[in-house]
Motif scaffolding. Structure first.
Motif, short mmCIF file in Angstrom:
data_model
loop_
_atom_site.label_atom_id
_atom_site.label_comp_id
_atom_site.label_asym_id
_atom_site.label_seq_id
_atom_site.Cartn_x
_atom_site.Cartn_y
_atom_site.Cartn_z
N THR A 1 0.86 -1.17 0.00
CA THR A 1 0.00 0.00 0.00
C THR A 1 0.91 1.22 0.00
N VAL A 2 0.71 2.12 -0.97
CA VAL A 2 1.55 3.31 -1.10
C VAL A 2 1.21 4.30 0.01
N LEU A 3 2.25 4.73 0.74
CA LEU A 3 2.06 5.69 1.84
C LEU A 3 2.31 7.12 1.40
N GLN A 4 3.46 7.33 0.71
CA GLN A 4 3.81 8.69 0.29
C GLN A 4 4.95 8.66 -0.72
N GLN A 5 5.10 9.77 -1.44
CA GLN A 5 6.23 9.90 -2.36
C GLN A 5 7.49 10.06 -1.53
N ALA B 1 15.28 8.98 -12.94
CA ALA B 1 14.35 10.08 -12.65
C ALA B 1 12.93 9.61 -12.33
N ASP B 2 12.71 8.32 -12.13
CA ASP B 2 11.40 7.84 -11.71
C ASP B 2 11.14 8.23 -10.27
N LEU B 3 9.87 8.46 -9.96
CA LEU B 3 9.52 8.78 -8.58
C LEU B 3 9.60 7.53 -7.72
N LEU B 4 10.05 7.71 -6.50
CA LEU B 4 10.12 6.62 -5.53
C LEU B 4 8.97 6.77 -4.55
N TRP B 5 8.41 5.64 -4.11
CA TRP B 5 7.26 5.65 -3.23
C TRP B 5 7.51 4.77 -2.01
N GLU B 6 7.18 5.31 -0.85
CA GLU B 6 7.26 4.54 0.38
C GLU B 6 5.98 3.72 0.50
N CYS B 7 6.12 2.43 0.75
CA CYS B 7 4.98 1.52 0.80
C CYS B 7 5.04 0.67 2.06
#
Length: 159
Positions: A16-20, A28-34
């Motif tokens: 479940t994605v929590l935040q960027q 250059a892709d965005l990383l997401w904390e899950c």
């Protein structure tokens, strides 16, 4: 410039994605904390999440591997006893059987694309006694067969 795809709150497998969490400097892709359903928190590349390449923190892979091991009777009967991985002459069973990855058709002989050479290998008593490259497949096969005769037959004579 690419637009940001909002993923906060979305579910990808067990994640479940929590935040960027920044941007990957390599692509250059965005990383997401899950947060994984097991409780672990991981940072994952957004394109890998959307593409289905990442579905957990790694717990899914471990669970599937454990299940495969438990269901594999040949594996479980040998668990914990490395001697069962050798035959009566002390030769690794993996040295005697052709791997499904083998493209040469000969155990211990492979083609190295980087050097454009044929490699011959033989491990005996946990050490490589043959690890050499050759220009032709025939030379590599002959070297492997010669080493097998020399080391394996000599082993039979000693025992």
């Amino acid at each position: 410039m690419s637009r940001k795809i909002e993923m906060t709150g979305k579910q990808f497998g067990r994640l479940t994605v929590l935040q960027q969490k920044g941007q990957d400097p390599r692509n250059a892709d965005l990383l997401w904390e899950c947060r994984c359903s097991c409780g672990n928190v991981v940072v994952v590349d957004g394109s890998r999440l959307r593409g289905g390449y990442v579905r957990s923190c790694g717990c899914l892979r471990r669970e599937l591997a454990r299940k495969r091991y438990i269901e594999n009777k040949d594996f479980t009967k040998n668990m914990g006893n490395t001697q069962n991985l050798r035959n009566k002459d002390g030769i690794m069973v993996s040295s005697l059987k052709e791997s499904p990855r083998n493209t040469s058709g000969v155990v211990g002989v492979s083609f190295d694309k980087a050097t454009q050479k044929w490699l011959a290998r033989l491990m005996y008593r946990r050490h490589y006694v043959l690890l050499k490259s050759y220009d032709t497949k025939a030379e590599a096969v002959e070297a492997r067969k010669h080493a097998e005769l020399f080391y394996w037959k000599r082993s039979e004579q000693v025992n």
